[in-house]
Design an enzyme around this catalytic site. Structure first.
Site, short mmCIF file in Angstrom:
data_model
loop_
_atom_site.label_atom_id
_atom_site.label_comp_id
_atom_site.label_asym_id
_atom_site.label_seq_id
_atom_site.Cartn_x
_atom_site.Cartn_y
_atom_site.Cartn_z
N SER A 94 0.81 -1.21 0.00
CA SER A 94 0.00 0.00 0.00
C SER A 94 0.86 1.28 0.00
O SER A 94 1.64 1.51 -0.89
CB SER A 94 -0.96 -0.04 1.19
N ASP A 140 -2.45 6.13 -3.32
CA ASP A 140 -1.28 5.51 -2.70
C ASP A 140 -0.81 4.37 -3.60
O ASP A 140 -1.30 4.21 -4.71
CB ASP A 140 -1.60 5.03 -1.28
N ASP A 160 -1.15 1.14 -3.83
CA ASP A 160 -2.06 0.13 -4.38
C ASP A 160 -3.42 0.71 -4.75
O ASP A 160 -4.34 -0.02 -5.11
CB ASP A 160 -2.23 -1.04 -3.42
N ASP A 168 -5.93 2.02 -3.12
CA ASP A 168 -7.17 1.78 -2.39
C ASP A 168 -7.60 3.02 -1.61
O ASP A 168 -8.61 3.00 -0.92
CB ASP A 168 -7.06 0.56 -1.47
#
Length: 452
Positions: A104, A246, A248, A250
């Site tokens: 992340s 960010d 990833d 999400d």
């Protein structure tokens, strides 16, 4: 050993804490546990595997794929895609399991393994505990049951996943983004291709930064944890707004046309009003954590909306939403969950819907976010104290009660023991920043004396 699974999968420094052997073993264990739970009953199991562009993701992906195939699971490799894309494809393709390799917003040396159950939902805690137990027993000599011949899993690339996910995102939008100039900061991460493609297809004029991942530069001075580049780019290009993801993707934070930061609370406020207008904000309720700004709560109250608050962590927000059927929830950090269209926080979807509201209303993002005023918030970490006595100390309780009387209805006090360190976090909100600092300082002194 300590629990491997945290609130967002297994995470650590790649090739040190999180090794290829661990990734392979956890994947085999997951296949066995889900088979025992009846998830694969009556059919050959399939898994969707994706990753962010970290260099370590290459060998960790190979390990996960090898583990799953060796356990008899067919694997669809979707390559570099955001976490919510892997969750979506797990559900859309009817897969039995999804695996995302990402850490992340963490720095590049870290990586992580996150599992999704059928439908793209996060694994239940008891399944994670069982996976960890089976993995640990194998490390201590208990053999796997291994298929042979035609029983081993087959592996193939699934390149259609990119277009399938982008089409899903576009299909959710209530209106197009024609006429909007938008700067996207992709954090050199998993959305570097997906997000610009989605915004462009939706009609926006797109300018990208942080969209050249090389495996080593993810989250490096860019993305949702470093907004200065985005702020400057929005002002320089005269853009209507900027969107930051960010690693990833999400989560989503934003910047208005003046370069001012827009946090998750403000995004939730804008989306809540838009969803109510369309009749899709079920029970006129938004779910957020106890860390949401008091200004957010006061804004919702003024608009006749309800706020349900949970413990810190998007998993708790999601649990509350699923249990009661709420449609919108999220965190100040930019994790926003729109449950009708995603099973987890989706930063690209959030950004698209925020931009769609700007396009639909013809108002600036600065104007739209004016629905709420962020009250000054002061956070002090008090180390080396007995965090376990936060709720039982009479001295501390009296100090908190006195602070709450002083702040009245326009302020708030929150004491949070850390989950991992001998640390207590003192958070104070007030209409005046000097008052917030003074109250927080006094409470921090009491925490030291009462719990030290």
């Amino acid at each position: 050993m300590g629990r491997l699974f945290g609130t967002d999968g297994v995470r650590g420094v790649a090739n040190a804490d999180l090794t290829a052997e661990m990734a392979l073993g956890l994947s085999v264990a997951a296949a066995h546990v889900l088979a025992e739970a009846g998830t694969f009953e009556g059919h050959r199991a399939t898994a969707v595997v994706g990753r962010d562009p970290r260099a370590s993701g290459e060998f960790l992906e190979a390990a996960v794929v090898a583990g799953l195939a060796s356990a008899g699971v067919d694997v669809l490799r979707v390559g570099v895609l955001p976490t919510p894309a892997v969750a979506y494809l797990t559900g859309a393709l009817g897969a039995d399991l999804g695996v995302m390799l990402s850490a992340s917003h963490n720095a590049m040396p870290d990586n992580g393994v996150k599992f999704f159950a059928r439908g793209g939902h996060k694994l239940a805690d008891e399944l994670e505990d069982r996976i960890e137990a089976v993995y640990d027993s194998h490390r201590h000599g208990e053999p796997w049951e291994r298929p042979t011949g035609a029983g081993v899993g087959r592996v193939r690339s699934y390149d259609e996943g990119f277009d399938q996910y982008v089409a899903h995102l576009i299909g959710v939008l209530p209106n197009r983004l024609d006429g909007l100039k938008i700067v996207l900061d992709e954090a050199h991460g998993a959305a570097a291709r997906v997000s610009p493609e989605a915004f462009s297809r939706a009609g926006a004029e797109v300018i990208t930064i942080g969209a050249e991942p090389d495996g080593l530069n993810i989250n490096d001075g860019c993305g949702s944890t470093h907004l200065d580049l985005l702020k400057a780019a929005v002002v320089e290009h005269g853009a209507a707004l900027g969107i930051a993801h960010d690693g990833d993707a999400d989560r989503c934070l934003a910047v208005d046309h003046t370069g001012a930061e827009i946090d998750g609370d403000q995004i939730l406020a804008v989306l809540a009003l838009a969803m109510r207008e369309r009749g899709v904000l079920r029970q006129d309720t938004v779910v957020a954590t106890v860390m949401s700004n008091l200004g957010f709560k006061l804004a919702l109250e003024r608009e006749g909306l309800h706020l349900v608050q949970t413990a810190v962590g998007d998993r708790y927000v999601l649990e509350e939403m699923k249990e009661h059927g709420y449609a919108l929830g999220g965190e100040q950090s930019g994790h926003v969950i729109i449950l009708d269209h995603a099973t987890t926080g989706d930063g690209t979807l959030t950004g698209l819907l925020l931009a769609a509201r700007v396009a639909e209303t013809g108002r600036t993002l600065k104007d739209l976010t004016g629905v709420m005023e962020r009250l000054p918030q002061v956070l002090i970490n008090v180390p080396d104290v007995d965090r376990a006595r936060v709720k039982t100390s009479a001295e501390l309780a009296a100090a908190v009660a006195e602070a709450e009387r002083e702040l009245g209805s326009t302020g708030r006090v929150l004491l949070r023991p850390s989950g991992t360190e001998p640390l207590v976090r003192v958070m104070v909100e007030a209409a005046d920043i000097d008052q917030a600092r003074a109250v927080a300082g006094r409470l921090a002194d009491v925490v030291k004396s009462a719990l030290g």
